[in-house]
Write an enzyme that holds these catalytic residues in place. Structure first.
Site, PDB file in Angstrom:
ATOM      1  N   GLY A 198       0.773  -1.240   0.000  1.00  0.00           N
ATOM      2  CA  GLY A 198       0.000   0.000   0.000  1.00  0.00           C
ATOM      3  C   GLY A 198       0.800   1.284   0.000  1.00  0.00           C
ATOM      4  O   GLY A 198       0.279   2.331   0.352  1.00  0.00           O
ATOM      5  N   SER A 199       2.073   1.232  -0.448  1.00  0.00           N
ATOM      6  CA  SER A 199       2.829   2.499  -0.477  1.00  0.00           C
ATOM      7  C   SER A 199       2.214   3.464  -1.491  1.00  0.00           C
ATOM      8  O   SER A 199       2.153   4.675  -1.253  1.00  0.00           O
ATOM      9  CB  SER A 199       4.311   2.254  -0.789  1.00  0.00           C
ATOM     10  OG  SER A 199       4.485   1.748  -2.081  1.00  0.00           O
ATOM     11  N   ASN A 200       1.734   2.942  -2.615  1.00  0.00           N
ATOM     12  CA  ASN A 200       1.077   3.812  -3.597  1.00  0.00           C
ATOM     13  C   ASN A 200      -0.230   4.369  -3.043  1.00  0.00           C
ATOM     14  O   ASN A 200      -0.534   5.549  -3.224  1.00  0.00           O
ATOM     15  CB  ASN A 200       0.825   3.058  -4.906  1.00  0.00           C
ATOM     16  CG  ASN A 200       2.066   2.976  -5.762  1.00  0.00           C
ATOM     17  OD1 ASN A 200       2.403   3.907  -6.485  1.00  0.00           O
ATOM     18  ND2 ASN A 200       2.777   1.855  -5.670  1.00  0.00           N
TER      19      ASN A 200
ATOM     20  N   LYS B  93     -16.807 -15.042 -10.095  1.00  0.00           N
ATOM     21  CA  LYS B  93     -16.153 -13.732 -10.228  1.00  0.00           C
ATOM     22  C   LYS B  93     -17.208 -12.637 -10.381  1.00  0.00           C
ATOM     23  O   LYS B  93     -17.061 -11.527  -9.878  1.00  0.00           O
ATOM     24  CB  LYS B  93     -15.216 -13.758 -11.439  1.00  0.00           C
ATOM     25  CG  LYS B  93     -14.524 -12.440 -11.674  1.00  0.00           C
ATOM     26  CD  LYS B  93     -13.276 -12.584 -12.506  1.00  0.00           C
ATOM     27  CE  LYS B  93     -12.619 -11.227 -12.693  1.00  0.00           C
ATOM     28  NZ  LYS B  93     -11.233 -11.293 -13.054  1.00  0.00           N
TER      29      LYS B  93
ATOM     30  N   MET C 232      -3.905  -7.246  -7.078  1.00  0.00           N
ATOM     31  CA  MET C 232      -3.359  -8.428  -7.746  1.00  0.00           C
ATOM     32  C   MET C 232      -4.419  -9.290  -8.431  1.00  0.00           C
ATOM     33  O   MET C 232      -4.321 -10.522  -8.429  1.00  0.00           O
ATOM     34  CB  MET C 232      -2.556  -9.266  -6.746  1.00  0.00           C
ATOM     35  CG  MET C 232      -1.463  -8.476  -6.034  1.00  0.00           C
ATOM     36  SD  MET C 232      -0.416  -7.534  -7.173  1.00  0.00           S
ATOM     37  CE  MET C 232       0.784  -8.774  -7.581  1.00  0.00           C
ATOM     38  N   ARG C 233      -5.441  -8.652  -8.986  1.00  0.00           N
ATOM     39  CA  ARG C 233      -6.485  -9.387  -9.712  1.00  0.00           C
ATOM     40  C   ARG C 233      -6.821  -8.664 -10.998  1.00  0.00           C
ATOM     41  O   ARG C 233      -6.743  -7.441 -11.057  1.00  0.00           O
ATOM     42  CB  ARG C 233      -7.799  -9.394  -8.923  1.00  0.00           C
ATOM     43  CG  ARG C 233      -7.770 -10.219  -7.773  1.00  0.00           C
ATOM     44  CD  ARG C 233      -9.058 -10.333  -7.025  1.00  0.00           C
ATOM     45  NE  ARG C 233      -8.744 -11.207  -5.953  1.00  0.00           N
ATOM     46  CZ  ARG C 233      -8.674 -12.524  -6.068  1.00  0.00           C
ATOM     47  NH1 ARG C 233      -9.018 -13.104  -7.196  1.00  0.00           N
ATOM     48  NH2 ARG C 233      -8.287 -13.257  -5.067  1.00  0.00           N
TER      49      ARG C 233
ATOM     50  N   ILE D 177      -9.410  -7.119 -13.413  1.00  0.00           N
ATOM     51  CA  ILE D 177     -10.757  -6.560 -13.329  1.00  0.00           C
ATOM     52  C   ILE D 177     -11.602  -7.227 -14.416  1.00  0.00           C
ATOM     53  O   ILE D 177     -11.198  -7.317 -15.575  1.00  0.00           O
ATOM     54  CB  ILE D 177     -10.719  -5.029 -13.542  1.00  0.00           C
ATOM     55  CG1 ILE D 177      -9.891  -4.358 -12.445  1.00  0.00           C
ATOM     56  CG2 ILE D 177     -12.132  -4.449 -13.590  1.00  0.00           C
ATOM     57  CD1 ILE D 177     -10.465  -4.438 -11.055  1.00  0.00           C
TER      58      ILE D 177
ATOM     59  N   HIS E 213       2.032  -0.077 -13.254  1.00  0.00           N
ATOM     60  CA  HIS E 213       2.756  -1.338 -13.434  1.00  0.00           C
ATOM     61  C   HIS E 213       4.264  -1.066 -13.418  1.00  0.00           C
ATOM     62  O   HIS E 213       4.731  -0.119 -14.059  1.00  0.00           O
ATOM     63  CB  HIS E 213       2.332  -1.980 -14.755  1.00  0.00           C
ATOM     64  CG  HIS E 213       2.961  -3.326 -14.958  1.00  0.00           C
ATOM     65  ND1 HIS E 213       2.529  -4.452 -14.296  1.00  0.00           N
ATOM     66  CD2 HIS E 213       4.017  -3.704 -15.714  1.00  0.00           C
ATOM     67  CE1 HIS E 213       3.287  -5.473 -14.637  1.00  0.00           C
ATOM     68  NE2 HIS E 213       4.191  -5.051 -15.496  1.00  0.00           N
TER      69      HIS E 213
HETATM   70  C1  GRF Z   1       3.805  -1.465  -7.343  1.00  0.00           C
HETATM   71  O1  GRF Z   1       5.117  -1.713  -7.760  1.00  0.00           O
HETATM   72  C2  GRF Z   1       2.873  -1.392  -8.525  1.00  0.00           C
HETATM   73  O2  GRF Z   1       3.488  -0.942  -9.682  1.00  0.00           O
HETATM   74  C3  GRF Z   1       2.469  -2.836  -8.695  1.00  0.00           C
HETATM   75  O3  GRF Z   1       2.359  -3.341  -7.395  1.00  0.00           O
HETATM   76  C4  GRF Z   1       3.230  -2.613  -6.529  1.00  0.00           C
HETATM   77  C5  GRF Z   1       2.405  -2.134  -5.382  1.00  0.00           C
HETATM   78  O4  GRF Z   1       3.189  -1.614  -4.342  1.00  0.00           O
HETATM   79  N1  GRF Z   1       1.247  -2.940  -9.479  1.00  0.00           N
HETATM   80  P1  GRF Z   1       2.484  -0.979  -3.071  1.00  0.00           P
HETATM   81  O5  GRF Z   1       1.523  -2.023  -2.510  1.00  0.00           O
HETATM   82  O6  GRF Z   1       1.740   0.249  -3.523  1.00  0.00           O
HETATM   83  O7  GRF Z   1       3.566  -0.652  -2.094  1.00  0.00           O
END
Ligand code: GRF
Length: 207
Positions: free
Chosen positions: A12-14, A64, A89-90, A92, A108
């Site tokens: 969840g850093s993003n 689904k 990680m799925r 859509i 990505h």
């Molecule tokens: C990121 O590298 C993003 O590009 C990929 O999954 C990772 C998620 O990182 N789709 P975080 O969970 O946001 O730290």
């Protein structure tokens, strides 16, 4: 500005970078975290940031379609207009895509179309590429295949491991993704048929 839901499965850093970026607005557009893993660290981040979250796990639904209908219910309740996938990680499926045409973006950790899928960073290291990067794109039914909005290259050094490369890529992601989302929410970036239309030049502050 459109209301945003962020979908995430892991660290969840993003998610956190996006949520903090939008704190500059009197009313943040970040309305909901949708998570598909009850143990994901991103849930803790949402709690700390005071952002509502729902955990909806695929295993609790026989199909689904029903899984995605359950997600849609929460999106409707929260009046969500736009979705950002941030480490979700799925794939859509059609059920959600139909309700949000041109309204879902993904980030990505490679220069697509190179290395789609879950192991992009490891694959870049194994392949021996000298340049990798970050791609932000609209989501379609494929795996990391939708129209590209933005890309930035990241050097790969001979001493790099998957961990060091992931860290270099992540730093770029945290800087860029919130800015691109902001332009999407304010209508400056649109998906027109299958091409990306930017109302003004796509200027991102490079750090
Ligand atoms: C990121 O590298 C993003 O590009 C990929 O999954 C990772 C998620 O990182 N789709 P975080 O969970 O946001 O730290």
């Amino acid at each position: 500005m459109l209301n945003l839901a962020i979908f995430a499965s892991g660290n969840g850093s993003n998610f956190q970078a996006i949520a903090e970026y939008f704190n500059k607005y009197p009313s943040s557009p970040v309305k909901l975290l949708v998570c598909d893993r009850s143990q994901a660290h991103v849930i803790r981040r949402a709690e700390d940031l005071g952002i509502p979250h729902v955990v909806i796990e695929r295993k609790d639904y026989p199909s689904k379609e029903l899984f995605e209908l359950a997600i849609l219910q929460h999106l409707e309740q929260a009046n969500i207009h736009f979705i950002a996938l941030a480490g979700y990680m799925r794939l859509i499926g059609a059920t959600i895509l139909k309700q949000y045409p041109g309204k879902i973006v993904n980030i990505h950790p490679s220069l697509l179309p190179a290395f789609p899928g879950k192991h992009a960073v490891c694959q870049a290291i194994s392949y021996g590429v000298k340049i990798s990067g970050v791609t932000i794109h609209f989501v379609d039914e494929g795996m990391d295949t939708g129209p590209i909005i933005y890309q930035k290259s990241v050097p790969v050094y001979p001493t790099d491991t998957a961990v060091s490369l992931q860290a270099r890529i992540n730093a770029i992601e945290l800087d860029i993704f919130p800015q691109v989302i902001e332009k999407c929410l304010s209508g400056q970036i649109l998906l027109n048929e299958t091409s990306v239309e930017a109302w003004e030049e796509l200027i991102i502050c490079e750090s």
